[in-house]
Each structure stands twice: as structure tokens, then as C-alpha cells.
Design an enzyme around this catalytic site. Structure first.
Site, short mmCIF file in Angstrom:
data_model
loop_
_atom_site.label_atom_id
_atom_site.label_comp_id
_atom_site.label_asym_id
_atom_site.label_seq_id
_atom_site.Cartn_x
_atom_site.Cartn_y
_atom_site.Cartn_z
N MET A 113 0.79 -1.19 -0.05
CA MET A 113 -0.07 0.01 0.06
C MET A 113 0.81 1.33 -0.01
SD MET A 113 -3.47 -0.71 2.04
CE MET A 113 -3.12 -0.58 3.59
N LEU A 119 6.75 2.84 1.49
CA LEU A 119 7.75 1.97 1.48
C LEU A 119 8.66 2.16 2.54
CD1 LEU A 119 8.12 0.95 -2.36
CD2 LEU A 119 6.50 0.21 -0.63
N GLY A 133 11.31 -2.84 5.44
CA GLY A 133 10.49 -4.00 5.16
C GLY A 133 9.99 -4.43 4.03
N HIS A 134 9.62 -3.52 3.25
CA HIS A 134 9.27 -3.76 1.97
C HIS A 134 10.41 -4.03 0.90
CE1 HIS A 134 5.85 -1.12 3.26
NE2 HIS A 134 4.91 -1.95 2.72
N ASP A 159 2.13 -9.39 9.31
CA ASP A 159 0.86 -9.35 9.09
C ASP A 159 0.41 -10.83 8.91
OD1 ASP A 159 -0.25 -6.26 8.87
OD2 ASP A 159 1.47 -6.64 7.32
N GLN A 174 -3.07 -11.89 7.83
CA GLN A 174 -3.49 -11.86 6.43
C GLN A 174 -2.71 -12.86 5.61
OE1 GLN A 174 -2.56 -7.73 4.51
NE2 GLN A 174 -0.70 -8.83 4.01
#
Length: 281
Positions: free
Chosen positions: A30, A33, A36-37, A150, A153
Site C-alpha cells: 500500500m 515503503l 521491510g518492503h 501481518d 493476512q
């Protein structure tokens, strides 16, 4: 790196990759960034000849009381990070492209979605499952990477892929953390300096509780000690601190299989989530 906003253009790019014998590893995000991304992007290079990222702030997974309007958006900076990391293309659709007039389809993954985040954020995982299924249909990736931060998820998406016989491989990537142990999250930017210091307690108490449970401590007592430590650090409310089956997310009364210790609590105006693996000795 190409930034693509229309489905027809996306499909032409993916078709060209396929014609050349390439494969696509997708990292859905989303935006906003962080490291982690970028760890997901780095790992994706091991799984596909072409790495793609998506940026879409999905309105259907936000409740009316949540932070959709204030959710951080910095696409230009994100594009620069992705290009420097060697991304082949960025899929950045508009809300109108993702949910055109008359859109009426949703996906619900029962069971694994119902406790924890599902109980505290009604409708959230329906929005997540629907948008992820759409991303799969649009990008048609060979493999998709998600962070374990997450964790629920990730469990929901894995269940959806199995149940719908989707031809895509899901890879979970371990939670990326700052030097003080706090899980990297776009929402960490909401923490004040004092709250950022207090937030360190969350991963610490989870690791302590996990170790106690592994060593045979009374589980209820270990979980209550964790809740008490979070309250003492200023977390309020504490939505849950619980042990669950690592695949089904069914709450557990004892450690007799691979499990996850999951927590969610609010510090000031910022709601933080985290989890750690707990394996039987």
C-alpha cells in the site's frame, strides 16, 4: 522501471515477459515503503526473473473509523526506491480502475479470518482477500511475497489460494525489525518520540512469553504477564495477546503444534500488531 496504471498496458507487459520465457514475482504493497518492503523486493529476486510491485491503498479494507484519509502516500519516493532496487515494473492502479462503477464482487475466507484482527476490524479481511485476488488476476504472477508481520493476512491469503486452486505460489518473508526489535511498519511514523521508545516493549514481551510457553510455563499466566507489561508501558487498549495454530489461526490452550503468539494493542493513537513463532521443544 515502468509505472503502469491501466490494465491493458499491464497485460501487454506481462505477456512480453512470458513470451521471453520470464517469470513474475509480485510484492503487493500500500506504498509508504520502508526497509521491510525492500526486503520483500530483495527476496523476490530469488523467485522470479522479473520483480513487480503494486501500490494500491485499498479502501475496502479500512473501517470507517480507521486511517484511510491519513494513510501515508508518497508515490514518487516509493517509485525511486523500487527503481533503485531493480524492480521491473510498478502496478499502480486508481480506485476507479480497481473498483469500476457497478463493481459488486467480494471474497470471504471464513474460519482463519474470524478471530484476532477479523474480530476487531470487521470486514477487513474481506477487503484484503478481494483486492489480493484482483491483483493475482491482473498481474498473473508466478509467486507472490508477503511479510509475516501481518501473519493473519498471510494465513488468509494462503487459505484463499488453496481453496480456489489459484495457480500462484505464496512465500512468507520473516518480519523485518529495527535494531531495537520493533517490527517495521508504515504506521510507526505516527508514533511520537516517547511512544517509539515505549513501543519496544511489544516485541520484547512477546519473545519472553514465547520462551516461557516453550519451556512449559502456565500459558494463561505467561499471556497475562505479557498483557500486564504492555499496560505498564502505556498500551491501551490491548486487543489481544494469544497463542494460535500457525496454519488455521485457531486459538490454542497449550503448545502441542507449531503456533504463533499474536498481539495487537494501541499506543497513543497508533495501533501496533506483532507476532512471533512458537514451536514445541
Amino acid at each position: 522501471m515502468q509505472t503502469i496504471r491501466e490494465i491493458d498496458a499491464l497485460r501487454r507487459v506481462v505477456a512480453a515477459i512470458r513470451r521471453d520465457g520470464g517469470s513474475v514475482a509480485l510484492v503487493p504493497t500500500m506504498g509508504a515503503l520502508h526497509s521491510g518492503h525492500m526486503a520483500l523486493i530483495s527476496e523476490a529476486k530469488r523467485h522470479g526473473s522479473h520483480v513487480a510491485a503494486s501500490i494500491f491503498v485499498n479502501p475496502t479494507q479500512f473501517a470507517p473509523t480507521e486511517d484511510l484519509a491519513s494513510y501515508p502516500r508518497r508515490e514518487a519516493a516509493d517509485e525511486a526506491l523500487l527503481e533503485a532496487a531493480g524492480c521491473a515494473f510498478l502496478w499502480a492502479p486508481s480506485v476507479a480502475t480497481m473498483y469500476p462503477d457497478g463493481y459488486a464482487t467480494t471474497i470471504s475466507v471464513s474460519g482463519v479470518s474470524e478471530a484476532f484482527e477479523g474480530a476487531h476490524r470487521p470486514g477487513h479481511f474481506g477487503g484484503v482477500a478481494t483486492v489480493v485476488a484482483k491483483l493475482f488476476g491482473q498481474v498473473r504472477p508466478d509467486v507472490v511475497l508477503f511479510g509475516e508481520k501481518d501473519f493473519q493476512q498471510l494465513a488468509v491469503i494462503r487459505k484463499m489460494v488453496r481453496d480456489l486452486d489459484l495457480d500462484v505460489r505464496i512465500v512468507g518473508v520473516p518480519t523485518q525489525r529495527d535494531a531495537d526489535g520493533l517490527a517495521l511498519s508504515s504506521r510507526n511514523a505516527y508514533l511520537s518520540e516517547e511512544e517509539r521508545i515505549a513501543a519496544r516493549v511489544l516485541p520484547r514481551v512477546l519473545l519472553e512469553a514465547a520462551q516461557a510457553i516453550r519451556e512449559g510455563a502456565d500459558m494463561d499466566e505467561a499471556l497475562e504477564r505479557a498483557r500486564s507489561a504492555l499496560r505498564a508501558a502505556g498500551f491501551d487498549p490491548i486487543d489481544y495477546v494469544a497463542l494460535a495454530d500457525a496454519e488455521t489461526l485457531t486459538p490454542l490452550d497449550g503448545l502441542d503444534r507449531p503456533a504463533r503468539l499474536l498481539a495487537a494493542a494501541k499506543l497513543g493513537r497508533t495501533r501496533l500488531i506483532d507476532n512471533v513463532a512458537v514451536e514445541p521443544l
